[in-house]
Motif scaffolding. Structure first.
Motif, short mmCIF file in Angstrom:
data_model
loop_
_atom_site.label_atom_id
_atom_site.label_comp_id
_atom_site.label_asym_id
_atom_site.label_seq_id
_atom_site.Cartn_x
_atom_site.Cartn_y
_atom_site.Cartn_z
N TYR A 32 0.88 -1.21 -0.05
CA TYR A 32 -0.12 0.08 0.14
C TYR A 32 0.81 1.35 0.02
CZ TYR A 32 -3.78 -3.08 1.32
OH TYR A 32 -4.62 -4.12 1.40
N PHE A 34 1.81 5.66 -0.03
CA PHE A 34 1.05 6.81 0.33
C PHE A 34 1.65 8.05 -0.03
CE2 PHE A 34 -2.01 4.73 3.54
CZ PHE A 34 -1.47 3.58 3.70
N PHE A 51 -4.40 1.49 -2.53
CA PHE A 51 -4.50 0.31 -1.99
C PHE A 51 -4.71 -0.73 -3.23
CE2 PHE A 51 -3.94 2.23 2.03
CZ PHE A 51 -4.95 1.86 2.86
N VAL A 94 3.23 0.63 3.05
CA VAL A 94 2.81 -0.25 4.29
C VAL A 94 2.83 -1.67 3.50
CG1 VAL A 94 0.92 -1.41 5.64
CG2 VAL A 94 1.56 1.29 5.68
N VAL A 95 3.66 -2.53 4.21
CA VAL A 95 3.34 -4.03 4.04
C VAL A 95 1.97 -4.47 4.02
CG1 VAL A 95 4.18 -6.46 4.52
CG2 VAL A 95 5.73 -4.60 4.39
N THR A 96 1.46 -5.28 3.07
CA THR A 96 -0.05 -5.37 3.04
C THR A 96 -0.18 -6.45 4.29
OG1 THR A 96 0.43 -7.33 1.50
CG2 THR A 96 -0.54 -5.14 0.61
N GLY A 97 -1.08 -6.11 5.04
CA GLY A 97 -1.25 -6.94 6.12
C GLY A 97 -0.57 -6.61 7.33
N GLY A 98 0.15 -5.61 7.28
CA GLY A 98 1.30 -5.03 8.16
C GLY A 98 0.57 -4.10 9.36
N ASN A 100 -0.61 -0.87 9.16
CA ASN A 100 -0.54 0.55 9.32
C ASN A 100 0.92 0.86 9.73
OD1 ASN A 100 -2.55 1.30 8.20
ND2 ASN A 100 -3.70 1.35 10.09
N LEU A 102 4.06 2.17 8.84
CA LEU A 102 4.64 2.85 7.56
C LEU A 102 5.94 2.77 7.68
CD1 LEU A 102 2.20 5.90 8.19
CD2 LEU A 102 2.30 4.33 6.20
#
Lengths: 114, 115
Positions: A32, A34, A51, A94-98, A100, A102
């Motif tokens: 993800y 930002f 996302f 952000v690693v997905t599933g991480g 939030n 950052l």
């Protein structure tokens, strides 16, 4: 571990000119993504996020960013810069599933000449 | 809806002292993350709390510790302060199940100076 590179430490543009801030990430899958903006002595404000779905993302204050998987990039753009856009801009992943957590780049300081 | 608030805004401490920074999360948010931003750098993840339990930690020594309270507010404690601890400390709150990725909202930060 994931990492974020913002190759431009400082950028100066004239008011009314177009802007592109570069961001490259290193991660095995699609994270993800930002973009945040920080005015002097202030916290971080989210400009936009990616996302999934459409790779061109619209944000606040007239900013947009394009996710390019083949280039591992997520560059921020604005067609016409205003003097109030002068600030520091941070790209983050952000690693997905991480949950939030950052990881930020080192930032690009934007100066706007009147 | 109130945003994320941090206190104090500025703080000066002497090397070797201990400091506590506070963060009130945004209404309805159950997750708080802390970041350290040294001058000229991007924020670095310190740790995160989800429903009062630590949920991940960055590359920071044990003298950085934290708490999250039942109302989801949080504290960051730093013991044995070093000069390199001088930085802007940012708190971010978010809402979601553990491990989910949603938007994080940042406070204005606490500027800590260690002399």
């Amino acid at each position: 571990a994931q990492s974020v590179t913002q190759p431009d430490i400082h950028i100066t543009v004239s008011e009314g000119a177009s802007l592109e801030l570069r961001c490259n990430y290193s991660y095995g899958a699609t994270p993800y993504l930002f973009w945040y903006v920080q005015s002097p002595g202030q916290g971080l404000q989210l400009l936009l996020k990616y996302f999934s779905g459409d790779t061109l993302v619209q944000g606040i204050k007239g900013f947009e960013a394009e996710f390019k998987r083949s280039q591992s990039s997520f560059n921020l753009r604005k067609p016409s810069v205003h003097w109030s856009d002068a600030a520091e801009y941070f790209c983050a992943v952000v690693v997905t599933g991480g949950g939030n957590k950052l990881t930020f780049g080192t930032g690009t300081q934007l100066k706007v000449e009147l | 809806e109130t945003g994320v608030t941090q206190s104090p805004t500025h703080l000066i401490k002497t090397r070797g002292q201990q400091v506590t920074l506070r963060c009130s999360s945004q209404s309805g948010h159950n997750t708080v993350s802390w970041y350290q931003q040294a001058l000229g750098q991007g924020p670095q993840f310190i740790f995160q709390y989800y429903r009062e339990e630590e949920n991940g930690r960055g590359n920071f020594p044990p003298r950085f510790s934290g708490l999250q309270f039942p109302n989801y507010s949080s504290e960051l404690n730093v013991n044995a302060l070093e000069l390199d601890d001088s930085a802007l400390y940012l708190c971010a709150s978010s809402q979601g199940r553990k491990g989910t990725d949603t938007e994080a909202f940042f406070g204005q930060g606490t500027r800590l100076t260690v002399v």
